[in-house]
Design an enzyme around this catalytic site. Structure first.
Site, PDB file in Angstrom:
ATOM      1  N   SER A 148      66.219  63.581  69.440  1.00 31.65           N
ATOM      2  CA  SER A 148      66.930  64.558  70.281  1.00 31.65           C
ATOM      3  C   SER A 148      66.209  65.898  70.222  1.00 31.65           C
ATOM      4  O   SER A 148      65.378  66.118  69.342  1.00 31.65           O
ATOM      5  CB  SER A 148      68.346  64.737  69.715  1.00 31.65           C
ATOM      6  OG  SER A 148      68.896  65.993  70.010  1.00 31.65           O
ATOM      7  N   TYR A 161      74.861  66.993  63.502  1.00 29.74           N
ATOM      8  CA  TYR A 161      74.054  66.239  64.474  1.00 29.74           C
ATOM      9  C   TYR A 161      72.573  66.589  64.309  1.00 29.74           C
ATOM     10  O   TYR A 161      71.710  65.710  64.275  1.00 29.74           O
ATOM     11  CB  TYR A 161      74.541  66.592  65.867  1.00 29.74           C
ATOM     12  CG  TYR A 161      73.893  65.846  67.009  1.00 29.74           C
ATOM     13  CD1 TYR A 161      72.867  66.429  67.747  1.00 29.74           C
ATOM     14  CD2 TYR A 161      74.329  64.576  67.381  1.00 29.74           C
ATOM     15  CE1 TYR A 161      72.277  65.757  68.816  1.00 29.74           C
ATOM     16  CE2 TYR A 161      73.755  63.906  68.448  1.00 29.74           C
ATOM     17  CZ  TYR A 161      72.736  64.503  69.160  1.00 29.74           C
ATOM     18  OH  TYR A 161      72.158  63.841  70.223  1.00 29.74           O
TER      19      TYR A 161
HETATM   20  P1  NAP Z   1      77.326  58.352  74.628  1.00 29.06           P
HETATM   21  O1  NAP Z   1      77.454  58.405  76.099  1.00 29.06           O
HETATM   22  O2  NAP Z   1      78.264  59.138  73.761  1.00 29.06           O
HETATM   23  O3  NAP Z   1      77.300  56.810  74.125  1.00 29.06           O
HETATM   24  C1  NAP Z   1      77.220  56.595  72.756  1.00 29.06           C
HETATM   25  C2  NAP Z   1      77.317  55.101  72.503  1.00 29.06           C
HETATM   26  O4  NAP Z   1      77.288  54.875  71.087  1.00 29.06           O
HETATM   27  C3  NAP Z   1      78.620  54.497  73.026  1.00 29.06           C
HETATM   28  O5  NAP Z   1      78.356  53.246  73.633  1.00 29.06           O
HETATM   29  C4  NAP Z   1      79.431  54.303  71.761  1.00 29.06           C
HETATM   30  O6  NAP Z   1      80.309  53.191  71.826  1.00 29.06           O
HETATM   31  C5  NAP Z   1      78.340  53.983  70.761  1.00 29.06           C
HETATM   32  N1  NAP Z   1      78.785  54.161  69.369  1.00 29.06           N
HETATM   33  C6  NAP Z   1      79.330  55.263  68.819  1.00 29.06           C
HETATM   34  N2  NAP Z   1      79.606  55.042  67.518  1.00 29.06           N
HETATM   35  C7  NAP Z   1      79.241  53.754  67.249  1.00 29.06           C
HETATM   36  C8  NAP Z   1      79.280  52.932  66.083  1.00 29.06           C
HETATM   37  N3  NAP Z   1      79.765  53.386  64.925  1.00 29.06           N
HETATM   38  N4  NAP Z   1      78.802  51.666  66.180  1.00 29.06           N
HETATM   39  C9  NAP Z   1      78.330  51.184  67.359  1.00 29.06           C
HETATM   40  N5  NAP Z   1      78.265  51.915  68.501  1.00 29.06           N
HETATM   41  C10 NAP Z   1      78.719  53.185  68.433  1.00 29.06           C
HETATM   42  O7  NAP Z   1      75.845  58.855  74.221  1.00 29.06           O
HETATM   43  P2  NAP Z   1      74.528  58.999  75.125  1.00 29.06           P
HETATM   44  O8  NAP Z   1      74.508  60.331  75.750  1.00 29.06           O
HETATM   45  O9  NAP Z   1      74.350  57.765  75.944  1.00 29.06           O
HETATM   46  O10 NAP Z   1      73.411  59.040  73.955  1.00 29.06           O
HETATM   47  C11 NAP Z   1      72.920  57.853  73.361  1.00 29.06           C
HETATM   48  C12 NAP Z   1      72.044  58.263  72.184  1.00 29.06           C
HETATM   49  O11 NAP Z   1      71.043  59.182  72.617  1.00 29.06           O
HETATM   50  C13 NAP Z   1      72.836  58.979  71.078  1.00 29.06           C
HETATM   51  O12 NAP Z   1      72.261  58.653  69.817  1.00 29.06           O
HETATM   52  C14 NAP Z   1      72.587  60.459  71.372  1.00 29.06           C
HETATM   53  O13 NAP Z   1      72.676  61.249  70.194  1.00 29.06           O
HETATM   54  C15 NAP Z   1      71.173  60.409  71.889  1.00 29.06           C
HETATM   55  N6  NAP Z   1      70.808  61.530  72.766  1.00 29.06           N
HETATM   56  C16 NAP Z   1      71.562  61.826  73.867  1.00 29.06           C
HETATM   57  C17 NAP Z   1      71.149  62.892  74.691  1.00 29.06           C
HETATM   58  C18 NAP Z   1      71.918  63.310  75.919  1.00 29.06           C
HETATM   59  O14 NAP Z   1      71.649  64.419  76.430  1.00 29.06           O
HETATM   60  N7  NAP Z   1      72.853  62.518  76.395  1.00 29.06           N
HETATM   61  C19 NAP Z   1      69.983  63.592  74.385  1.00 29.06           C
HETATM   62  C20 NAP Z   1      69.268  63.269  73.235  1.00 29.06           C
HETATM   63  C21 NAP Z   1      69.676  62.212  72.447  1.00 29.06           C
HETATM   64  P3  NAP Z   1      81.901  53.348  72.003  1.00 29.06           P
HETATM   65  O15 NAP Z   1      82.123  53.841  73.378  1.00 29.06           O
HETATM   66  O16 NAP Z   1      82.368  51.942  71.765  1.00 29.06           O
HETATM   67  O17 NAP Z   1      82.347  54.318  70.932  1.00 29.06           O
HETATM   68  C1  GCO Z   2      74.480  69.545  72.458  1.00 35.40           C
HETATM   69  C2  GCO Z   2      74.071  68.295  73.183  1.00 35.40           C
HETATM   70  C3  GCO Z   2      72.688  67.855  72.724  1.00 35.40           C
HETATM   71  C4  GCO Z   2      72.294  66.577  73.412  1.00 35.40           C
HETATM   72  C5  GCO Z   2      70.934  66.125  73.000  1.00 35.40           C
HETATM   73  C6  GCO Z   2      69.875  67.135  73.313  1.00 35.40           C
HETATM   74  O1  GCO Z   2      75.681  69.698  72.186  1.00 35.40           O
HETATM   75  O2  GCO Z   2      73.591  70.356  72.213  1.00 35.40           O
HETATM   76  O3  GCO Z   2      75.023  67.270  73.012  1.00 35.40           O
HETATM   77  O4  GCO Z   2      72.673  67.696  71.350  1.00 35.40           O
HETATM   78  O5  GCO Z   2      73.181  65.555  73.101  1.00 35.40           O
HETATM   79  O6  GCO Z   2      70.894  65.741  71.663  1.00 35.40           O
HETATM   80  O7  GCO Z   2      68.619  66.533  73.096  1.00 35.40           O
END
Ligand code: NAP
Ligand code: GCO
Length: 287
Positions: A148, A161
């Site tokens: 991230s 986080y």
């Molecule tokens: P999201 O929409 O919140 O989806 C998260 C997923 O993780 C959901 O399917 C959730 O399932 C699952 N999960 C949560 N706790 C779990 C557990 N204990 N065991 C198994 N599954 C679990 O997140 P996202 O935005 O798609 O992000 C996915 C990944 O990329 C995360 O690691 C996040 O930190 C990372 N990321 C996201 C962004 C962004 O901007 N969106 C940027 C950088 C990195 P349930 O619905 O069943 O709880």
């Molecule tokens: C926040 C956001 C970010 C994104 C992502 C950025 O609150 O700053 O949730 O952390 O999830 O990780 O790369």
């Protein structure tokens, strides 16, 4: 004669994406399926899992899915055993499951801190540890971790986080260091700010209908002045899961629209009329 695009194919591979009923995980899995892989995924919320199974079916993907909490090693080991029996050995693991809690550090309960660390850092350790022995035995494997912007930068309210995602960057490098000798590549995807349920609270319109201050802020920090979309990350995911990346190891590849290269501009300079509203999601994830 095989062409360069064949290097990006995943035919015959079993890809496990954790937390992939929706969001980025679903996008990675969909991309892998289009490249030929067999998809397996897990989630913890039964309703979301059921919706995920429907979504894969609607996309023409015969996914294997189960309820499994990545923080529970017994559940993970059973999930991996069931997959190996019903689908086949896991060739690609994407440690995608993750949560965030946005709470000022001095107000954060240790329980909330621990939950984020357990899911975002210990979960990837447990899942990687579960698939590595078979990858070592077979002399190949791909592990991709979800890093991230917070693997590099801090910001207010995301201490747990950021600590987890910073640790995940080093876990990525350590798996590379320890298991690269077995032709196992462990890299990470470092998305910028992507429109998913996880970041939806940062885009909510204000009571007067105006833009969320963070929405305006992040657009002022992104050269393209937009949020990323899950489709933006699919190509990189396939690259890191495929033979095309066999000599890439221990890397965090940032895919952030340029945020990490840009000092940003005064948010008040932005012309809001140019902005398109982002997709709304009916899945609410914990904050
Ligand atoms: P999201 O929409 O919140 O989806 C998260 C997923 O993780 C959901 O399917 C959730 O399932 C699952 N999960 C949560 N706790 C779990 C557990 N204990 N065991 C198994 N599954 C679990 O997140 P996202 O935005 O798609 O992000 C996915 C990944 O990329 C995360 O690691 C996040 O930190 C990372 N990321 C996201 C962004 C962004 O901007 N969106 C940027 C950088 C990195 P349930 O619905 O069943 O709880
Ligand atoms: C926040 C956001 C970010 C994104 C992502 C950025 O609150 O700053 O949730 O952390 O999830 O990780 O790369």
């Amino acid at each position: 004669m095989a062409g360069i695009l064949d290097k990006f194919r995943l035919d015959g591979k079993v890809a496990w994406v954790t937390g992939a009923s929706y969001g980025l995980g679903f996008a990675y899995a969909k991309a892998f399926a289009e490249a030929g892989a067999k998809i397996v995924f897990n989630d913890v919320n039964p309703e979301h899992h059921a919706r995920g199974m429907e979504a894969y079916k609607a996309a023409g993907i015969d996914a294997y899915g189960a309820i499994c909490d990545v923080t529970k090693e017994d559940q993970v080991l059973k999930f991996v055993k069931d997959v190996e029996e019903n689908v086949g050995p896991i060739d690609i693991l994407v440690n995608n499951a993750g949560i965030i809690k946005r709470i000022p550090m001095v107000e954060m309960d240790v329980a909330d801190w621990q939950k984020v660390i357990d899911i975002d850092l210990t979960g990837p350790f447990i899942c990687a540890k579960a698939v590595l022995p078979s990858m070592i035995e077979r002399g190949s494997g791909k592990i991709i971790n979800a890093c991230s912007m917070m693997s590099e930068f801090g910001r207010e309210t995301v201490s747990a986080y950021a600590a987890a995602k910073g640790g995940l960057k080093m876990l990525t490098r350590n798996i590379c260091s320890e298991y690269g000798q077995y032709n196992i590549q462990c890299n990470a995807i470092g998305p910028g700010y992507i429109a998913t349920p996880q970041t939806a609270p940062l885009r909510e319109k204000q009571a007067d209908g105006s833009m969320h201050p963070f929405d305006r802020f992040i657009r002022s920090k992104t050269p393209a002045q937009r949020w990323g979309h899950t489709e933006d990350l699919m190509g990189l995911a396939v690259f890191l899961a495929s033979p095309a990346s066999d000599f890439v190891n221990g890397q965090v590849v940032y895919i952030d629209g340029g945020i990490s290269a840009y000092i940003g501009q005064d948010p008040s300079n932005l012309d809001e009329s140019k902005f398109k509203d982002e997709e709304e999601f009916d899945i609410k994830v914990n904050d």
